[in-house]
Design a protein around this motif. Structure first.
Motif, mmCIF file in Angstrom:
data_model
loop_
_atom_site.group_PDB
_atom_site.id
_atom_site.type_symbol
_atom_site.label_atom_id
_atom_site.label_comp_id
_atom_site.label_asym_id
_atom_site.label_seq_id
_atom_site.Cartn_x
_atom_site.Cartn_y
_atom_site.Cartn_z
ATOM 1 N N GLY A 99 87.633 71.556 -20.436
ATOM 2 C CA GLY A 99 87.763 71.305 -22.169
ATOM 3 C C GLY A 99 87.078 69.671 -21.810
ATOM 4 N N GLN A 100 86.002 69.882 -21.376
ATOM 5 C CA GLN A 100 85.851 68.452 -21.309
ATOM 6 C C GLN A 100 84.282 68.728 -21.764
ATOM 7 O OE1 GLN A 100 85.328 66.845 -16.556
ATOM 8 N NE2 GLN A 100 87.547 67.610 -16.434
ATOM 9 N N LEU A 101 83.842 67.471 -22.541
ATOM 10 C CA LEU A 101 82.329 67.909 -23.578
ATOM 11 C C LEU A 101 81.407 67.196 -22.551
ATOM 12 C CD1 LEU A 101 83.293 69.170 -26.811
ATOM 13 C CD2 LEU A 101 83.367 70.739 -24.879
ATOM 14 N N PHE A 102 80.554 67.745 -22.371
ATOM 15 C CA PHE A 102 79.390 67.532 -21.936
ATOM 16 C C PHE A 102 77.980 66.786 -22.956
ATOM 17 C CE2 PHE A 102 82.091 66.872 -18.277
ATOM 18 C CZ PHE A 102 81.641 65.671 -17.706
ATOM 19 N N CYS A 103 76.840 66.064 -22.741
ATOM 20 C CA CYS A 103 75.733 66.098 -23.256
ATOM 21 C C CYS A 103 75.010 67.113 -22.410
ATOM 22 C CB CYS A 103 75.639 64.944 -23.462
ATOM 23 S SG CYS A 103 75.975 63.547 -24.791
ATOM 24 N N ASP A 104 73.691 67.439 -22.700
ATOM 25 C CA ASP A 104 73.150 68.103 -21.811
ATOM 26 C C ASP A 104 72.345 67.904 -21.390
ATOM 27 O OD1 ASP A 104 74.521 70.564 -23.090
ATOM 28 O OD2 ASP A 104 73.067 71.691 -23.726
ATOM 29 N N GLY A 105 71.427 67.058 -22.340
ATOM 30 C CA GLY A 105 70.561 65.834 -22.333
ATOM 31 C C GLY A 105 71.493 64.067 -21.488
ATOM 32 N N SER A 106 70.797 63.146 -22.249
ATOM 33 C CA SER A 106 71.632 61.754 -21.856
ATOM 34 C C SER A 106 72.371 61.613 -22.625
ATOM 35 C CB SER A 106 70.168 61.028 -22.061
ATOM 36 O OG SER A 106 70.414 59.809 -21.621
ATOM 37 N N ALA A 107 73.762 60.479 -22.209
ATOM 38 C CA ALA A 107 74.163 59.908 -23.172
ATOM 39 C C ALA A 107 73.701 58.821 -23.697
ATOM 40 C CB ALA A 107 75.421 58.608 -21.788
ATOM 41 N N GLN A 108 72.500 58.840 -23.833
ATOM 42 C CA GLN A 108 72.138 57.419 -24.980
ATOM 43 C C GLN A 108 72.168 58.162 -25.933
ATOM 44 O OE1 GLN A 108 70.726 54.642 -24.040
ATOM 45 N NE2 GLN A 108 70.150 54.558 -25.916
ATOM 46 N N GLN A 109 71.734 59.096 -26.082
ATOM 47 C CA GLN A 109 71.809 59.907 -27.539
ATOM 48 C C GLN A 109 73.397 59.995 -28.214
ATOM 49 O OE1 GLN A 109 71.069 64.820 -25.442
ATOM 50 N NE2 GLN A 109 70.115 64.691 -26.963
ATOM 51 N N ILE A 110 74.523 59.616 -27.552
ATOM 52 C CA ILE A 110 75.635 59.532 -28.166
ATOM 53 C C ILE A 110 75.328 58.148 -27.913
ATOM 54 C CG2 ILE A 110 78.003 58.832 -28.050
ATOM 55 C CD1 ILE A 110 77.500 62.055 -28.043
ATOM 56 N N ILE A 111 74.746 56.887 -27.610
ATOM 57 C CA ILE A 111 74.800 55.727 -28.546
ATOM 58 C C ILE A 111 73.627 55.508 -29.461
ATOM 59 C CG2 ILE A 111 73.866 53.570 -27.799
ATOM 60 C CD1 ILE A 111 74.765 53.995 -24.799
ATOM 61 N N ASP A 112 72.385 56.481 -29.630
ATOM 62 C CA ASP A 112 71.476 56.064 -30.755
ATOM 63 C C ASP A 112 72.602 56.982 -31.978
ATOM 64 O OD1 ASP A 112 69.910 55.657 -29.620
ATOM 65 O OD2 ASP A 112 68.674 57.802 -28.612
ATOM 66 N N MET A 113 73.102 57.882 -31.644
ATOM 67 C CA MET A 113 73.637 58.028 -32.607
ATOM 68 C C MET A 113 74.869 57.523 -33.349
ATOM 69 S SD MET A 113 76.657 61.732 -32.254
ATOM 70 C CE MET A 113 77.866 60.403 -31.328
ATOM 71 N N LEU A 114 75.618 56.761 -32.894
ATOM 72 C CA LEU A 114 76.311 55.461 -33.123
ATOM 73 C C LEU A 114 75.671 54.537 -33.734
ATOM 74 C CD1 LEU A 114 78.945 56.148 -30.358
ATOM 75 C CD2 LEU A 114 79.829 56.489 -32.441
ATOM 76 N N LEU A 115 74.677 53.605 -33.349
ATOM 77 C CA LEU A 115 73.464 53.069 -33.702
ATOM 78 C C LEU A 115 73.252 53.985 -35.147
ATOM 79 C CD1 LEU A 115 72.086 51.661 -30.875
ATOM 80 C CD2 LEU A 115 73.056 50.734 -32.160
ATOM 81 N N ALA A 116 72.941 54.777 -35.320
ATOM 82 C CA ALA A 116 72.373 55.292 -36.792
ATOM 83 C C ALA A 116 74.060 55.282 -37.603
ATOM 84 C CB ALA A 116 71.757 56.834 -36.278
#
Length: 392
Positions: A99-116
């Protein structure tokens, strides 16, 4: 002096989620963090791909002095809710295991999403900014920052625990709690490798780097995942999981071949290849160096067919119930999270507000709610941050 509806201390997972939620509700929000970048623990999580949630998140996947405390927040913000947010931003992801979900790409995508998301609510982010003093008032808090004085009607502490100090982790949340008379439970490193005394390490030294599937038990709790022998002791997912339950002075019991009925397998092996050495036979199902360890600790020699009943029992126990007693952990240096924290009896489970101090909130890892390995702690960060953000 600048005035805000909300001051969030900590630009991590929980803090950014709270700021985004409150800001999008029309609240003026300032987020401060002493680090030079937001979301530093997000960036390194999951090997840089961010294990951002777990599909199997449930209250029983968390440790707390009050196991029911997390239910409210977790029910109101589920993994599906965060996944929907990730999908709206077009972030590709995959399920790795359990059940563990990971980004295909970089974790930075999650940070950028939260900043947005914070930007949508016009939340202000101030990095490399520390808190020097907090003074409570009749209708809010005066906070002296390194950049000057601010006033906030609500104060949210989202500074995490003590784990991974090289990333800037401190016990700041506990100091704020002390100032306001909020109780803190015992804290200790969790999701952390276990270590052994020198004599045991010497016997395990040849196994450093060897990994295998194992079922690890401490008391009544067990986890079946990968186990890794290291030059300090034991690591791997199963060990990190059990470390949250293990206590000094207690042994752990390891089934080194959980997929096999070892008693039946050995009986069949005696018939099939009884003239082989015990090590050679055992190496069919275990890494050879592990087989050598089991045989040595069971004080066995010769061929499998030559073993008497007592020797067979020692061999079976050595594989299915290998027992070792760690002396400690690698500590906060490598711990993924901190076990314990702000006592949940002092908080309202609906919104994370301190019962005795209106306007003061604690969220995320700072609170005495600790999840299993595998995205559970991020889901708690999202859920607790969201709960506070909706209430402020």
């Amino acid at each position: 002096m600048r005035t805000f509806d909300v001051l969030v201390i900590g630009a991590g997972a929980a803090g950014m989620m709270c700021a985004a939620t409150a800001g999008q509700r029309g609240r003026s929000v300032l987020v401060v963090d002493h680090a030079e970048a937001a979301g530093k623990k997000i960036r390194i999580s999951g090997g840089g791909r961010c294990n951002f949630t777990n599909l199997h998140t449930a209250p029983q996947s968390f440790l707390s002095g009050n196991p029911k405390f997390a239910i409210s927040a977790l029910k109101r913000y589920r993994p599906a809710d965060f996944i929907a947010l990730v999908e709206r931003y077009g972030i590709a992801y995959h399920e790795k295991t359990l059940g563990q979900l990971f980004c295909d790409g970089s974790a930075q995508q999650i940070i950028d999403m939260l900043l947005a998301e914070m930007g949508k609510g016009s939340a202000t982010l101030a990095l490399q900014t520390s808190v020097e003093a907090i003074e409570p008032g009749a209708d809010g808090f005066r906070v002296r920052l390194t950049s000057g004085l601010v006033f906030a009607r609500s104060l949210v502490v989202a500074t995490g625990g003590k784990s991974i100090p090289k990333m800037g982790a401190t016990g700041f949340a506990y100091k704020v709690a002390e100032q306001f008379g909020v109780p803190v439970t015992e804290t200790r490193p969790a999701l952390v490798p276990l270590t052994f005394e020198p004599k045991m390490l010497e016997s395990l030294r040849p196994l450093a780097g060897v990994s295998l599937d194992a079922n690890v038990r401490s008391g009544k709790t067990s986890f079946r995942e990968g186990l890794l022998f290291t030059h300090r002791g034991l690591s791997g997912p199963s060990i990190l999981q059990i470390s949250s339950y293990w206590r000094e002075g207690e042994p752990i019991t390891v089934d080194l071949a959980p997929a096999i009925d070892i008693e039946q397998w050995i009986s069949e092996a005696r018939i099939r290849s009884g003239r082989q050495s015990v090590v050679t036979t055992l190496a069919e199902i275990l890494p050879r160096r592990v087989a050598e360890l089991v045989v040595a600790e069971a004080r066995l020699s010769g061929n499998l067919a030559d073993l008497d009943r007592k020797a067979m029992a020692r061999l079976i126990a050595g594989v299915s119930a290998w027992q070792v007693k760690p002396v400690g952990t690698e500590g906060y240096r490598t711990a993924e999270v901190t076990l314990g924290g702000i006592d949940t009896t002092a908080l309202q489970s609906s919104d994370m507000q301190v019962k005795s101090v209106p306007g003061l909130y604690f969220i995320g890892e700072a609170v005495d709610v600790t999840g299993w390995l595998g995205g559970y702690n991020f889901q708690w960060a999202w859920a607790s941050g969201r709960a506070a953000g909706l209430a402020i």
